[in-house]
Design an enzyme around this catalytic site. Structure first.
Site, short mmCIF file in Angstrom:
data_model
loop_
_atom_site.label_atom_id
_atom_site.label_comp_id
_atom_site.label_asym_id
_atom_site.label_seq_id
_atom_site.Cartn_x
_atom_site.Cartn_y
_atom_site.Cartn_z
N TYR A 125 -2.41 -6.64 16.69
CA TYR A 125 -2.64 -5.79 15.52
C TYR A 125 -3.97 -5.04 15.65
O TYR A 125 -4.05 -3.83 15.40
CB TYR A 125 -2.63 -6.66 14.27
CG TYR A 125 -2.94 -5.97 12.97
CD1 TYR A 125 -2.01 -5.12 12.38
CD2 TYR A 125 -4.14 -6.19 12.31
CE1 TYR A 125 -2.28 -4.50 11.16
CE2 TYR A 125 -4.43 -5.59 11.10
CZ TYR A 125 -3.49 -4.75 10.53
OH TYR A 125 -3.77 -4.14 9.32
N LEU A 174 0.81 -1.20 0.00
CA LEU A 174 0.00 0.00 0.00
C LEU A 174 0.85 1.27 0.00
O LEU A 174 0.53 2.23 -0.71
CB LEU A 174 -0.93 0.00 1.22
CG LEU A 174 -2.16 -0.91 1.13
CD1 LEU A 174 -2.77 -1.10 2.51
CD2 LEU A 174 -3.19 -0.31 0.18
N ASP A 219 11.10 3.66 4.43
CA ASP A 219 10.94 2.22 4.61
C ASP A 219 12.21 1.64 5.21
O ASP A 219 13.32 2.00 4.80
CB ASP A 219 10.64 1.53 3.27
CG ASP A 219 9.89 0.22 3.47
OD1 ASP A 219 8.67 0.19 3.23
OD2 ASP A 219 10.53 -0.77 3.89
N THR A 231 -1.60 -7.45 0.02
CA THR A 231 -0.23 -7.04 0.30
C THR A 231 0.47 -8.20 1.01
O THR A 231 -0.14 -9.25 1.27
CB THR A 231 -0.19 -5.81 1.24
OG1 THR A 231 -0.67 -6.19 2.54
CG2 THR A 231 -1.07 -4.68 0.69
N ASP A 275 14.03 4.62 11.54
CA ASP A 275 12.98 3.92 12.27
C ASP A 275 12.01 4.94 12.83
O ASP A 275 12.31 5.63 13.81
CB ASP A 275 13.61 3.09 13.39
CG ASP A 275 12.59 2.28 14.18
OD1 ASP A 275 11.38 2.42 13.93
OD2 ASP A 275 13.02 1.52 15.07
N ILE A 276 10.82 5.05 12.26
CA ILE A 276 9.87 6.09 12.64
C ILE A 276 9.17 5.78 13.96
O ILE A 276 8.40 6.61 14.45
CB ILE A 276 8.84 6.34 11.51
CG1 ILE A 276 8.27 5.04 10.95
CG2 ILE A 276 9.51 7.13 10.40
CD1 ILE A 276 7.18 4.44 11.73
N LYS A 312 -4.46 -1.00 15.81
CA LYS A 312 -5.25 -0.31 14.79
C LYS A 312 -6.45 0.42 15.38
O LYS A 312 -6.86 1.47 14.87
CB LYS A 312 -5.68 -1.30 13.72
CG LYS A 312 -4.53 -1.80 12.84
CD LYS A 312 -3.80 -0.67 12.17
CE LYS A 312 -2.84 -1.14 11.09
NZ LYS A 312 -2.07 -0.03 10.48
N ASN A 332 1.78 4.73 7.39
CA ASN A 332 1.39 3.45 6.80
C ASN A 332 2.23 2.28 7.26
O ASN A 332 1.82 1.14 7.12
CB ASN A 332 1.47 3.59 5.27
CG ASN A 332 1.30 2.27 4.55
OD1 ASN A 332 0.20 1.76 4.42
ND2 ASN A 332 2.42 1.71 4.08
#
Length: 302
Positions: free
Chosen positions: A170, A18, A37, A204, A72-73, A174, A99
Site C-alpha cells: 500500500y 471517502l 464502485d 473508513t 473495473d477502472i 501511494k 479514490n
C-alpha cells in the site's frame, strides 16, 4: 449555486467511505456525478452494484444528478468506459477524483506476490488508467479549440509519504501516486488540466482496524473529527474552478486540519570537486546527517 455548479465529476471508489463523502459533497455544490464502485469487500474480493447505486439514489433523492458505473477502472476498458459514462450522460468530464482502493496488509516477509500485485494494481494502475483516458479526452477537446477547465484529485496517503509498518504494498502504491501526480501536472497543464494529490486521514473500512483507537467514533453530540466528510471540502475545492493556479501539490487533510506537504528537496550538501574515497564518505555523510532535519516517523514503528 455551489462552487461545483454544473461541473461533471467522476469519483472512483465512491460507494463507501471517502469516495461516497466526496460524491455527496460535490452533488451538494451542484455537480453532476458519475459514481464508480465495484462493491468489493475491504480486501478487494467479491463485488456488488449495490453501493454505487445506493449513492446515486441518495444524490437523486436530494435533487441532484448522478449515474452509477460498475466497471473495473484498473483495466483500460473499464477506465475508458468510465470517461464514456460521463461524456454520454452529461456531455463532458470536468473533474476526476481517483479514490478507489483496498488493503491486504502483511509484514514484508509474509507478503504474498498476489497481495502485492492486487494492491498496487487497484491503487496505482487504478489511478493511471482513468487519468490517461480522461487526459486523452481533454487533449482532444483542446486540439478542437475547446480548452478544458479540468481538475484531477488523486488519493495518496500518509503511508505513501512516510511509510507504514505492515503496509509495504500500500505504501509503495501511494508513494507512486505522488510521483504520477507530479508528472501529470507537468504534462497536462497545456490542456487546461490541474492535477493535485491528497493524503487523507479519516475513519473508513480501510482504516478502522489499523487505527481503531485513534479513529473511533465519538460519543453522542461530540464532533466526529475522523468522519470522512471532513476531508471532502478540500477535494471539492480542488475539483472546482475556484482552485485556479493550484497544481502539482500534495495536501494532507485530517479533521479540521489542512496541510501543504513539502516533498523531497535538496538538504545539506558537500561537494569535494573530485571523487570521494569510501573512507571519506563515512565522515562527510555523518556530518551532513547531523545538519539535516529528522525524518518523520514511519507509521507503526516502535
Amino acid at each position: 449555486m455551489g462552487i461545483a455548479d454544473g461541473r461533471v465529476v467522476v469519483v472512483t471508489g465512491a460507494g463507501r467511505g471517502l469516495g461516497r463523502a466526496h460524491a455527496l459533497a460535490f452533488a451538494a455544490e451542484g455537480a453532476r456525478l458519475v459514481v464508480n464502485d465495484l462493491g468489493v469487500r475491504a480486501d478487494g474480493a467479491g463485488g456488488s452494484s449495490g453501493p454505487a447505486e445506493e449513492v446515486v439514489a441518495e444524490i437523486r433523492a436530494r435533487g441532484g444528478e448522478a449515474v452509477a458505473h460498475g466497471g473495473d477502472i484498473a483495466t483500460s476498458a473499464g477506465a475508458a468506459s468510465l470517461v464514456a459514462a460521463a461524456v454520454d450522460s452529461f456531455g463532458r468530464i470536468d473533474t476526476l477524483v481517483n479514490n478507489a482502493g483496498f488493503l491486504r496488509d502483511r509484514m514484508l516477509v509474509n507478503l504474498d506476490e498476489d497481495d502485492w500485485d492486487a494492491v498496487v494494481r487497484v491503487h496505482l494502475k487504478g489511478h493511471f488508467l482513468p487519468l490517461k483516458h480522461a487526459a486523452q479526452w481533454w487533449r482532444a477537446e483542446a486540439k478542437a479549440g475547446r480548452r478544458a477547465v479540468a481538475r484531477v484529485v488523486n488519493t495518496s496517503s500518509g503511508a505513501g509519504l512516510l511509510g507504514s509498518v505492515g503496509q509495504g504494498n500500500y505504501a509503495a502504491a501511494k508513494a507512486g501516486i505522488v510521483g504520477l501526480t507530479l508528472v501529470a501536472a507537468a504534462e497536462m497543464g497545456r490542456y487546461g488540466v490541474q492535477v493535485n494529490a491528497l493524503a487523507p486521514a479519516a475513519r473508513t473500512r480501510m482504516t478502522e482496524e489499523t487505527f481503531a483507537e485513534t479513529m473511533a467514533a465519538p460519543g453522542e453530540g461530540a464532533w466526529d473529527a475522523m468522519a470522512p466528510e471532513n476531508v471532502s471540502p478540500l477535494v471539492v475545492w480542488l475539483g472546482s474552478e475556484d482552485s485556479a493556479g493550484v497544481t502539482g501539490r500534495v495536501f494532507e487533510a485530517e479533521a479540521g486540519r489542512i496541510t501543504v506537504m513539502e516533498g523531497w528537496r535538496p538538504g545539506p550538501t558537500a561537494d569535494k570537486g573530485a571523487r570521494w574515497t569510501p573512507g571519506e564518505v563515512g565522515e562527510v555523510v555523518g556530518k551532513l546527517l547531523g545538519e539535516a532535519g529528522v525524518p518523520g516517523a514511519v507509521y507503526g514503528a516502535g
